[in-house]
Design a protein around this motif. Sequence first.
Motif, short mmCIF file in Angstrom:
data_model
loop_
_atom_site.label_atom_id
_atom_site.label_comp_id
_atom_site.label_asym_id
_atom_site.label_seq_id
_atom_site.Cartn_x
_atom_site.Cartn_y
_atom_site.Cartn_z
N SER A 1 13.67 3.35 6.56
CA SER A 1 13.51 4.43 5.57
C SER A 1 12.16 4.33 4.86
O SER A 1 11.52 5.36 4.57
N SER A 2 11.72 3.10 4.58
CA SER A 2 10.44 2.94 3.88
C SER A 2 9.27 3.46 4.72
O SER A 2 8.38 4.18 4.21
N TYR A 3 9.24 3.08 6.00
CA TYR A 3 8.14 3.53 6.86
C TYR A 3 8.20 5.03 7.10
O TYR A 3 7.15 5.70 7.19
N LEU A 4 9.40 5.58 7.22
CA LEU A 4 9.50 7.03 7.42
C LEU A 4 9.05 7.78 6.16
O LEU A 4 8.38 8.81 6.26
N GLU A 5 9.45 7.27 4.99
CA GLU A 5 9.00 7.90 3.74
C GLU A 5 7.47 7.82 3.63
O GLU A 5 6.81 8.78 3.18
N LEU A 6 6.93 6.68 4.04
CA LEU A 6 5.47 6.52 3.98
C LEU A 6 4.79 7.48 4.95
O LEU A 6 3.74 8.08 4.65
N ALA A 7 5.35 7.64 6.16
CA ALA A 7 4.76 8.53 7.15
C ALA A 7 4.79 9.98 6.69
O ALA A 7 3.89 10.77 7.01
N LEU A 8 5.85 10.35 5.95
CA LEU A 8 5.98 11.73 5.49
C LEU A 8 5.24 11.99 4.18
O LEU A 8 5.20 13.14 3.72
N SER A 9 4.73 10.95 3.57
CA SER A 9 4.03 11.12 2.30
C SER A 9 2.63 11.68 2.52
O SER A 9 2.13 11.78 3.65
N ASP A 10 1.98 12.03 1.43
CA ASP A 10 0.63 12.57 1.51
C ASP A 10 -0.42 11.52 1.82
O ASP A 10 -1.60 11.84 2.05
N ARG A 11 0.03 10.27 1.83
CA ARG A 11 -0.93 9.19 2.02
C ARG A 11 -1.61 9.27 3.39
O ARG A 11 -2.81 8.92 3.52
N PHE A 12 -0.88 9.71 4.42
CA PHE A 12 -1.44 9.74 5.77
C PHE A 12 -1.71 11.17 6.24
O PHE A 12 -1.72 11.44 7.44
N ARG A 13 -1.84 12.06 5.30
CA ARG A 13 -2.16 13.44 5.70
C ARG A 13 -3.56 13.45 6.34
O ARG A 13 -4.54 13.04 5.73
N GLY A 14 -3.57 13.90 7.53
CA GLY A 14 -4.83 13.92 8.28
C GLY A 14 -5.15 12.62 8.96
O GLY A 14 -6.12 12.54 9.73
N ASP A 15 -4.36 11.58 8.71
CA ASP A 15 -4.58 10.26 9.33
C ASP A 15 -3.51 10.08 10.40
O ASP A 15 -2.45 9.48 10.17
N GLU A 16 -3.80 10.60 11.59
CA GLU A 16 -2.79 10.56 12.66
C GLU A 16 -2.51 9.13 13.09
O GLU A 16 -1.36 8.76 13.38
N ALA A 17 -3.53 8.29 13.12
CA ALA A 17 -3.34 6.89 13.56
C ALA A 17 -2.45 6.13 12.58
O ALA A 17 -1.54 5.38 12.97
N GLY A 18 -2.69 6.32 11.26
CA GLY A 18 -1.86 5.63 10.26
C GLY A 18 -0.43 6.11 10.30
O GLY A 18 0.52 5.32 10.19
N MET A 19 -0.28 7.46 10.47
CA MET A 19 1.08 7.98 10.55
C MET A 19 1.78 7.47 11.79
O MET A 19 2.97 7.12 11.75
#
Length: 430
Positions: A236-254
């Motif tokens: 759940s933590s990694y999915l929440e992080l992937a859906l957050s604005d933190r990786f918007r535009g960062d396909e590799a991080g997502m």
Amino acid sequence: MNNARSEKQPKIALRHSRIGLRVLLVMLVAMVLGVLVYVGVTRLGAWAQNSIVYERLFSEDYKQRMLHDLQNYVSDNDISSSDYMQISVWLTNNVGIGFFYNEDAPEEGDYTITFSDRTVSVVPYVTSNAYDQEIALAAAVLALAAVLLIIAPYARRISSDITHLSEDMAVIAGGDLSHEIKLKGKTELAELAQSFDQMRQAIAARMERESDAVRANQELIAALSHDLRTPLTKQSSYLELALSDRFRGDEAGMRACVEKANKATRELRERIEELFSYFLVFSGETAEAPVLEDMDGTQVLTHLLGEQAEFLRLRGFKAETQSVPEGLRLRAYLPALSRIFDNMTSNILRYADPERSVRTYVVVNGSRAFVHFDNSIRADADKREGTNIGCRSAARQAELMGGSLRTERTGNHYYAILELPFPDEAGANS
């Protein structure tokens, strides 16, 4: 089961036959004693009557006085020697000494009576039986007392045993299965009490087994929830992080977050497939030893410690990890080792103070490697309910690999040390 019943039935029948024989024996002894007392008292009374009463009645003075009374009666009533009816009236009214004669009796003798028609020689005899009834009554009373002397203690003991047994059964009925049911002696009721006590022990043992089963199920559920919590939290933590604005535009991080979430999903699936191992851990049965393999301890521990530190930082903790010594070799079971680290991570998330550093490092001592987990305890840790299931599960997994897990709390610091063997020692132990 039918054989067991057939074995019990003869024992029960034998017990009933012994009970009946014992009661019959007591009654027989009482009856024999009563008869002996009755006969003995009767004979003693007859002897006393002969020795005391009859001796007085057969004295010469008494016989002469009675003979004089009979002579006066005969003379006053002008009775002939053949008038037996009149003679019997006198005998009835004068109990003690009687006189016997017949038609052929001579006219001379020690004792003679002169009738109106002739003189007759008579023979005195005792006619008194005034004490026979009293003797018989006394004999009957004493015989009854003798019977009661045998039966009364037996009945009193039975009554006392019944009272004691009923009190014990009342305690058992009240729910106290630890109360022992016991009667002294080898009576029928003592055997019955022993049967009741065996039944009590069987019920108590069964309830204890049921309680252990319920407790094991509760521990199993708690262990499962604890062991599955960390993969779910990671996912759940990694999915929440992937859906957050933190990786918007960062396909590799997502993508990296999604891959880690996918890894957590695989771990969760593996845990679910190994649920059966918990039955062995918490049921007390001997678990099947995992298949251990030699591995690069430096690489494995570096990966597990690094992954743990990254996840803790993601959850807001300050994680400090020292480098693992080079050239470290271990013999272990990787899924179990991963579960141990997940349990340690779960405990840190629950009880550790996020404002203080969580330190993890590896120390090599002799032929063993020691993985240390050190953290400060949060202020409200005591208010958080815990069952210590995670540490118990981790310790059991470590034991199955030939190692151990020790925990210690000193003040507001918590220490957990995972001990793992080297390949040579693990092979020797196995």
